[in-house]
Design an enzyme around this catalytic site. Structure first.
Site, PDB file in Angstrom:
ATOM      1  N   GLU A  90       9.806   1.206  10.517  1.00  0.00           N
ATOM      2  CA  GLU A  90      10.831   2.224  10.229  1.00  0.00           C
ATOM      3  C   GLU A  90      10.133   3.556  10.473  1.00  0.00           C
ATOM      4  O   GLU A  90       9.303   3.976   9.670  1.00  0.00           O
ATOM      5  CB  GLU A  90      11.243   2.072   8.766  1.00  0.00           C
ATOM      6  N   LYS A 150       0.845  -1.200   0.000  1.00  0.00           N
ATOM      7  CA  LYS A 150       0.000   0.000   0.000  1.00  0.00           C
ATOM      8  C   LYS A 150       0.872   1.238   0.000  1.00  0.00           C
ATOM      9  O   LYS A 150       1.516   1.568   0.998  1.00  0.00           O
ATOM     10  CB  LYS A 150      -0.927   0.060   1.220  1.00  0.00           C
ATOM     11  N   CYS A 203      13.364  10.680   7.058  1.00  0.00           N
ATOM     12  CA  CYS A 203      13.316  10.390   8.505  1.00  0.00           C
ATOM     13  C   CYS A 203      14.699  10.471   9.145  1.00  0.00           C
ATOM     14  O   CYS A 203      14.800  10.738  10.340  1.00  0.00           O
ATOM     15  CB  CYS A 203      12.647   9.052   8.760  1.00  0.00           C
ATOM     16  N   GLU A 230       9.383  15.693  15.702  1.00  0.00           N
ATOM     17  CA  GLU A 230       9.821  15.538  14.315  1.00  0.00           C
ATOM     18  C   GLU A 230       9.031  16.505  13.433  1.00  0.00           C
ATOM     19  O   GLU A 230       7.800  16.479  13.432  1.00  0.00           O
ATOM     20  CB  GLU A 230       9.590  14.106  13.827  1.00  0.00           C
TER      21      GLU A 230
HETATM   22  P1  ADP Z   1       2.864  10.622   6.846  1.00  0.00           P
HETATM   23  O1  ADP Z   1       1.999  11.466   7.739  1.00  0.00           O
HETATM   24  O2  ADP Z   1       4.265  11.043   6.832  1.00  0.00           O
HETATM   25  O3  ADP Z   1       2.252  10.311   5.525  1.00  0.00           O
HETATM   26  P2  ADP Z   1       1.873   8.299   8.054  1.00  0.00           P
HETATM   27  O4  ADP Z   1       2.512   7.476   9.112  1.00  0.00           O
HETATM   28  O5  ADP Z   1       0.652   9.058   8.367  1.00  0.00           O
HETATM   29  O6  ADP Z   1       3.020   9.224   7.540  1.00  0.00           O
HETATM   30  O7  ADP Z   1       1.559   7.419   6.770  1.00  0.00           O
HETATM   31  C1  ADP Z   1       2.410   6.421   6.280  1.00  0.00           C
HETATM   32  C2  ADP Z   1       1.562   5.352   5.626  1.00  0.00           C
HETATM   33  O8  ADP Z   1       0.690   4.775   6.597  1.00  0.00           O
HETATM   34  C3  ADP Z   1       0.655   5.860   4.518  1.00  0.00           C
HETATM   35  O9  ADP Z   1       0.644   4.893   3.478  1.00  0.00           O
HETATM   36  C4  ADP Z   1      -0.702   5.958   5.201  1.00  0.00           C
HETATM   37  O10 ADP Z   1      -1.793   5.826   4.319  1.00  0.00           O
HETATM   38  C5  ADP Z   1      -0.644   4.775   6.133  1.00  0.00           C
HETATM   39  N1  ADP Z   1      -1.562   4.856   7.290  1.00  0.00           N
HETATM   40  C6  ADP Z   1      -2.093   5.960   7.871  1.00  0.00           C
HETATM   41  N2  ADP Z   1      -2.853   5.616   8.931  1.00  0.00           N
HETATM   42  C7  ADP Z   1      -2.793   4.254   9.039  1.00  0.00           C
HETATM   43  C8  ADP Z   1      -3.354   3.286   9.944  1.00  0.00           C
HETATM   44  N3  ADP Z   1      -4.117   3.638  10.961  1.00  0.00           N
HETATM   45  N4  ADP Z   1      -3.067   1.983   9.733  1.00  0.00           N
HETATM   46  C9  ADP Z   1      -2.251   1.604   8.728  1.00  0.00           C
HETATM   47  N5  ADP Z   1      -1.699   2.459   7.845  1.00  0.00           N
HETATM   48  C10 ADP Z   1      -1.962   3.771   7.990  1.00  0.00           C
END
Ligand code: ADP
Length: 485
Positions: A256, A182, A290, A387
């Site tokens: 990560e 994803k 990161c 961060e």
């Molecule tokens: P950023 O804010 O830097 O995009 P995130 O940690 O929010 O970092 O997102 C990283 C990935 O995790 C994206 O692919 C996002 O769609 C996904 N994501 C966001 N919320 C969830 C969740 N609750 N469970 C699993 N994946 C998630």
């Protein structure tokens, strides 16, 4: 592909490109112009279920494991060749999707290619061991097998999509796993391009499935009982949710996560070289990495000179649209991210920090923010602790090296760090004492696929890159054979 104004994306499930069952989709925006450049499918929990089932079938039917490990390596090498032959196209697409200059995206494509080449070479070098079970048990033969962990879900962020997904897919495929990927909702386009390449290279149907969508799509993957392992790159906040969601079937988890990496500069360092290297370490990809070196601890004897020199480096970096050949930095990924970065800096100023350079958003259109150096910060300030994920360096002087190391380690994160000195003994002493997964000496970020990366503390679980990454996708089985029966 890259020059097409709007990319229409579907989900890759069992080797076919299919729309979301709900029919829903979402727009992808060019962060440099705010134009819509793509429309991709929004996968529901039902779509995720179909993708996981497809991966499970592919794994159980051994569609991938049926090939010899050497043949799997050849397929992965072909993926690398196809990516390399379309490097320019991929770089343009990544640039439009993420905002980074095309020249920088080209480096990222090259690194993603390296990922596939490295693990292509390791695919037929995965082996267990024979075990001496001792004199009393000569009648027994002991051996360990290394086996793929099964169906792996991979959730990646938007800041360097091609690298982030390649550093998961390449070792997982080398290990023999089936995958559901994803990409981030902010930058899903190169994942779809890579999906086409994987099929073309001969990765069998169902071995890699791709679902686009938002947080709920990722959450459906993280809690799915058919997933054996989840490998996540993203924020620490979402990392915690992944861990919670994984408890249902106790799936394995690699994370990560975030960072707030320290940069420690000793008085005898080459200050000009340090300024240039530290500027790259914080400003590259507009700080949206990161491992960026975000907290500078400089010895008081060189502090002012160094801070000014880094600010000057920042001022000299042109911020512009991805195809501008002079631009070294692009926009931030989204308006939300721009507001977030600007908010941190504004609150830092309210708390008493001094802007040395940058600090104001650029232009009206696109999400541009300049390289920013903030001095006179104190360890308790939000801007020093949280961060930011933007091009913002927080600078602090120190007198005593022990104090500097204590402050450098005074963070919940532990992803990376660097030390700048001409004294090799001091460099190694500091490198040992910094509690982080990757340390640079006279460089902030260096080393490609060969060097393991990963976090101490709340920066993650497990390692990517190097032979270590394969371990994340393998199980060990002990087999004991009674010889005289
Ligand atoms: P950023 O804010 O830097 O995009 P995130 O940690 O929010 O970092 O997102 C990283 C990935 O995790 C994206 O692919 C996002 O769609 C996904 N994501 C966001 N919320 C969830 C969740 N609750 N469970 C699993 N994946 C998630």
């Amino acid at each position: 592909m890259a020059d097409h104004p709007v990319v229409v994306g579907k989900l890759l499930i069992d080797g076919d490109w299919v729309p979301a069952t709900s029919g829903r989709g979402f727009d992808v925006v060019d962060p440099g112009t705010e134009e819509v450049i793509g429309h991709v499918a929004d996968a529901s929990a039902a779509d995720v279920d179909a993708a996981v089932r497809a991966a499970r079938r592919a794994f159980d039917e051994e569609r991938w494991l049926r090939l010899s490990s050497a043949q799997r390596g050849i397929v992965l090498w072909r993926v690398a060749d196809l990516m390399a032959s379309r490097a320019e196209e991929l770089a343009r697409l990544e640039s439009r999707d993420v905002g980074m200059p095309v020249s920088q995206a080209a480096l990222m494509v090259a690194e993603a290619v390296n990922q596939f080449r490295y693990y292509a070479g390791l695919a037929d070098k995965i082996h267990g061991s024979t075990v001496d079970l001792g004199p009393a048990e000569r009648r027994m033969h002991g051996a360990t097998y290394r086996e793929p962990v099964g169906v792996v879900a991979m959730i990646v962020p938007w800041n360097a999509p091609l690298i982030a997904m390649s550093m998961k897919l390449a070792p997982a495929l080398a290990a023999g796993c089936a995958c559901v990927l994803k990409p981030s909702e902010e930058a899903p386009l190169t994942a779809l391009a890579l999906g086409r390449i994987l099929l073309e290279a001969g990765v069998p149907a169902g071995v890699v499935n791709i679902v686009t969508g938002f947080g709920p799509t990722g959450a459906a993957l993280a809690e799915h009982p058919g997933v054996d392992k989840i490998s996540f790159t993203g924020s620490t906040a979402v990392g915690r949710k992944i861990v919670a969601a994984a408890t249902g079937n106790l799936k394995r988890v690699s994370l990560e996560l975030g960072g707030k990496s320290p940069v420690v500069v000793l008085p005898e360092a080459d200050i000009d070289a340090a300024a240039a290297g530290i500027a790259v370490g914080i400003f590259w990809n507009s700080g949206q990495i990161c491992t960026s070196g975000t907290r500078l601890f400089a010895h008081e004897s060189v502090y002012e000179k160094l801070v000014d020199a880094i600010a000057e480096q920042g001022r000299s970096m042109k911020v512009g649209y991805g195809t501008d050949p002079d631009a070294l930095l692009g926009p931030l990924i989204s308006r939300r991210q721009l507001d977030r970065v600007a908010g941190f800096v504004d609150r830092g100023v309210d708390a008493g920090a001094r802007i040395v350079s940058g600090g104001q958003r650029l232009g009206e259109r696109g999400f541009y923010y300049p390289p920013t150096v903030v001095a006179d910060v104190t360890p308790a300030m939000e801007i020093v602790r949280e961060e930011i994920f933007g091009p913002v360096l927080c600078a602090m002087p120190f007198t005593d090296l022990d104090d500097a190391i204590t402050l450098a380690n005074d963070t919940e994160y532990g992803l990376a760090g660097s030390v700048w000195t001409r004294d090799i003994a001091v460099a190694h002493r500091v490198a040992r004492r910094l509690r982080a997964g990757r340390i640079g000496v006279n460089v902030h970020r260096a080393g490609g696929v060969q060097m393991p990366v990963g976090g101490y503390k709340q920066s993650g679980w497990g390692r990517e890159n190097g032979p270590d990454a394969l371990e994340e996708y393998l199980e060990t089985k002990s087999v004991v054979t009674m010889l005289d029966r």
